[in-house]
Structure formats: structure tokens, C-alpha cells
Design an enzyme around this catalytic site. Structure first.
Site, PDB file in Angstrom:
ATOM      1  N   ARG A  23       1.766  28.327   6.423  1.00  0.00           N
ATOM      2  CA  ARG A  23       2.521  27.133   6.820  1.00  0.00           C
ATOM      3  C   ARG A  23       2.950  27.277   8.275  1.00  0.00           C
ATOM      4  O   ARG A  23       3.325  28.357   8.697  1.00  0.00           O
ATOM      5  CB  ARG A  23       3.776  27.011   5.952  1.00  0.00           C
ATOM      6  CG  ARG A  23       3.608  26.092   4.773  1.00  0.00           C
ATOM      7  CD  ARG A  23       4.723  26.210   3.791  1.00  0.00           C
ATOM      8  NE  ARG A  23       6.065  25.989   4.324  1.00  0.00           N
ATOM      9  CZ  ARG A  23       7.156  25.959   3.572  1.00  0.00           C
ATOM     10  NH1 ARG A  23       7.061  26.107   2.274  1.00  0.00           N
ATOM     11  NH2 ARG A  23       8.337  25.765   4.097  1.00  0.00           N
ATOM     12  N   ARG A  68       3.952  34.905   3.613  1.00  0.00           N
ATOM     13  CA  ARG A  68       3.617  33.837   2.657  1.00  0.00           C
ATOM     14  C   ARG A  68       2.382  33.053   3.091  1.00  0.00           C
ATOM     15  O   ARG A  68       2.180  32.764   4.255  1.00  0.00           O
ATOM     16  CB  ARG A  68       4.794  32.859   2.546  1.00  0.00           C
ATOM     17  CG  ARG A  68       4.458  31.656   1.664  1.00  0.00           C
ATOM     18  CD  ARG A  68       5.645  30.953   1.171  1.00  0.00           C
ATOM     19  NE  ARG A  68       6.337  30.242   2.227  1.00  0.00           N
ATOM     20  CZ  ARG A  68       7.500  29.599   2.029  1.00  0.00           C
ATOM     21  NH1 ARG A  68       8.054  29.604   0.843  1.00  0.00           N
ATOM     22  NH2 ARG A  68       8.087  28.987   3.006  1.00  0.00           N
ATOM     23  N   ARG A  83      14.955  28.854  10.894  1.00  0.00           N
ATOM     24  CA  ARG A  83      15.283  28.347   9.551  1.00  0.00           C
ATOM     25  C   ARG A  83      16.439  29.155   8.956  1.00  0.00           C
ATOM     26  O   ARG A  83      17.288  28.599   8.252  1.00  0.00           O
ATOM     27  CB  ARG A  83      14.053  28.393   8.642  1.00  0.00           C
ATOM     28  CG  ARG A  83      13.038  27.317   9.028  1.00  0.00           C
ATOM     29  CD  ARG A  83      11.668  27.592   8.466  1.00  0.00           C
ATOM     30  NE  ARG A  83      11.636  27.432   7.019  1.00  0.00           N
ATOM     31  CZ  ARG A  83      10.687  27.950   6.243  1.00  0.00           C
ATOM     32  NH1 ARG A  83       9.708  28.664   6.767  1.00  0.00           N
ATOM     33  NH2 ARG A  83      10.726  27.753   4.953  1.00  0.00           N
TER      34      ARG A  83
HETATM   35  P1  AMP Z   1      11.243  24.190   2.136  1.00  0.00           P
HETATM   36  O1  AMP Z   1       9.864  24.066   1.616  1.00  0.00           O
HETATM   37  O2  AMP Z   1      12.300  23.927   1.107  1.00  0.00           O
HETATM   38  O3  AMP Z   1      11.472  25.487   2.869  1.00  0.00           O
HETATM   39  O4  AMP Z   1      11.426  23.033   3.226  1.00  0.00           O
HETATM   40  C1  AMP Z   1      10.599  22.971   4.379  1.00  0.00           C
HETATM   41  C2  AMP Z   1      11.256  22.097   5.449  1.00  0.00           C
HETATM   42  O5  AMP Z   1      11.423  20.766   4.944  1.00  0.00           O
HETATM   43  C3  AMP Z   1      12.645  22.540   5.877  1.00  0.00           C
HETATM   44  O6  AMP Z   1      12.635  23.571   6.859  1.00  0.00           O
HETATM   45  C4  AMP Z   1      13.202  21.228   6.419  1.00  0.00           C
HETATM   46  O7  AMP Z   1      12.660  20.919   7.688  1.00  0.00           O
HETATM   47  C5  AMP Z   1      12.637  20.212   5.423  1.00  0.00           C
HETATM   48  N1  AMP Z   1      13.559  20.012   4.276  1.00  0.00           N
HETATM   49  C6  AMP Z   1      13.317  20.331   2.974  1.00  0.00           C
HETATM   50  N2  AMP Z   1      14.370  20.011   2.191  1.00  0.00           N
HETATM   51  C7  AMP Z   1      15.299  19.486   3.029  1.00  0.00           C
HETATM   52  C8  AMP Z   1      16.615  18.992   2.851  1.00  0.00           C
HETATM   53  N3  AMP Z   1      17.203  18.975   1.633  1.00  0.00           N
HETATM   54  N4  AMP Z   1      17.282  18.534   3.945  1.00  0.00           N
HETATM   55  C9  AMP Z   1      16.718  18.533   5.153  1.00  0.00           C
HETATM   56  N5  AMP Z   1      15.487  19.011   5.407  1.00  0.00           N
HETATM   57  C10 AMP Z   1      14.776  19.481   4.356  1.00  0.00           C
END
Ligand code: AMP
Length: 216
Positions: free
Chosen positions: A158, A125, A169
């Protein structure tokens, strides 16, 4: 609607298209947190380390930003949550917050995705530094290498898409987020699609499902 599934399931990509099709905004906590990190706001400063390590940002921080976003006028007719909730506590708080404003979830769309597909998608990505649009080195390259089709911004990887962080993750998803599948199944809200399909195949499946549910 909530989009649920492991990182790399294609939630963000589908949300972009679905948001246009359904005419309802895409609310991504990942995007909101990345914006806060970019701005170096207090929330961003707190979240940065967790995000770079592939860990979850503490519930209270995320719940606060989502609760405040959910009261915005543009979400009155509905919204698509991507990346939230990620823990049972967040799901409980979401329920309570929606109930207070006389709203409810119609559907939780679960992107069932194999770990191999997630890893392949995340490691390939790329994102636009300026507008956040997603690309993939093999499956969805930009027209001009390194340049965003939409805004001409620079395309980067990223930090949390590095191989080590991706593994973490996925572990975090299994430990904290997978429980939400049963949580929403019990509430009768869960609908499943295969996140292993390519972008168009997955979109067609989601469309069929939404038609069947009279959501289109
Ligand atoms: P994402 O873009 O949804 O993969 O989110 C990237 C990162 O943001 C995640 O790996 C977490 O560190 C943080 N994050 C996003 N959404 C949440 C959530 N609902 N709760 C906790 N951390 C979050």
C-alpha cells in the site's frame, strides 16, 4: 463492536477471522475509502490525497459513508467497525447515529500495541490488489510469492505503508485517535488485548475475552 488501536495493531487481520467466528460483517472505513479511490468516485477523489499522506480524511466525508453503510440490511444483527471512529467527533456522531436506529455498542476492543511492532507490521505488510487480503513478508507470506492465496490477484505494498507515511500515521493516531481510549473507558465499554502478540496468540486472547463477556 469497535476495534480500536494504532495502525499496524492487527485489527484488520483479526477482524477477518472474528467476523467469521461471530457471524457478523467487518466494516472497515479504510477498505471502503480504498474502494472509492479505485472507482474514482467523488468521495474517492476527495479522500485520495489525505490517504496517501497518511492524514485523516475529513470527518464529514467519513461519517457520511459510515452512516449510510450502517443502515444496510446485512448489519441488522451486528457489525464490527475497524478504523472508525478515529476522532472524538466521529465517536459522538456514531453514538447519535446508533441511538437513532435503536442500536448501541456492546464493546470496544482496544489493541494495545507498541510503536516498534506497529512499524514492523506496516512496513512488511502487503495486500492483494484485487480482494484486499492482507499478508506480511515475514509473518504471513502468501504460498506463492506475489500471488494472493484467496483470489490469485497481484500482491502489492500500500502507498501509505511506506516508511515516511507510516510515521505520519502513528503521529496522527497519537494526536487524534488515542483520546478514544479514555472516551470509551468512561462509558465502560473498553476491553484491552495485547496487539503485540502474533496472529494466533492474539486471536486466542480475544476469543477468551469474548467468552468471558458471553459474546461467543
Ligand atoms: P486504514 O486502512 O484503517 O489504516 O485506513 C487507511 C487510511 O484511510 C487512513 O490513514 C486515513 O487516511 C483513511 N481513513 C480510514 N478510516 C478513517 C476514519 N475513520 N477517519 C478518517 N480517515 C480515515
Amino acid at each position: 463492536m469497535v476495534l480500536l488501536g494504532p495502525p499496524g495493531a492487527g485489527k484488520g487481520t483479526q477482524a477477518e477471522v472474528l467476523s467469521k467466528e461471530l457471524g457478523i460483517p467487518h466494516v472497515s472505513t479504510g477498505d471502503m475509502l480504498r474502494e472509492a479511490v479505485k472507482k474514482e468516485s467523488p468521495v474517492g477523489k476527495e479522500a485520495k490525497g489525505y490517504m496517501n499522506r497518511g492524514e485523516l480524511v475529513p470527518d464529514d466525508v467519513v461519517i457520511k459513508i459510515v452512516s449510510s453503510r450502517l443502515t444496510d440490511d446485512d448489519l441488522k444483527k451486528g457489525f464490527m467497525l475497524d478504523g472508525f471512529p478515529r476522532t472524538v467527533n466521529q465517536a459522538d456522531k456514531l453514538d447519535a447515529s446508533l441511538e437513532k436506529s435503536d442500536k448501541r455498542l456492546d464493546m470496544v476492543l482496544f489493541f494495545k500495541t507498541s510503536p516498534e511492532v506497529s512499524v514492523e507490521r506496516l512496513s512488511g505488510r502487503r495486500v492483494c490488489k484485487k480482494c484486499g487480503k492482507n499478508y506480511h513478508v515475514k509473518n504471513m507470506p502468501p504460498k506463492k510469492e506475489g500471488i494472493c492465496n484467496a483470489c490469485g490477484g497481484e500482491i502489492i505494498q500500500r502507498k501509505d505503508d511506506s516508511v515516511e507515511t507510516v510515521k505520519n500515521r502513528l503521529v496522527v493516531y497519537e494526536k487524534d485517535t488515542r483520546a478514544l481510549i479514555d472516551y470509551y473507558k468512561k462509558k465502560g465499554l473498553l476491553r484491552e488485548v495485547s496487539g503485540d502478540l502474533d496472529v494466533d496468540g492474539l486471536f486466542q486472547n480475544i476469543k477468551k475475552l469474548l467468552e468471558k463477556e458471553n459474546a461467543l
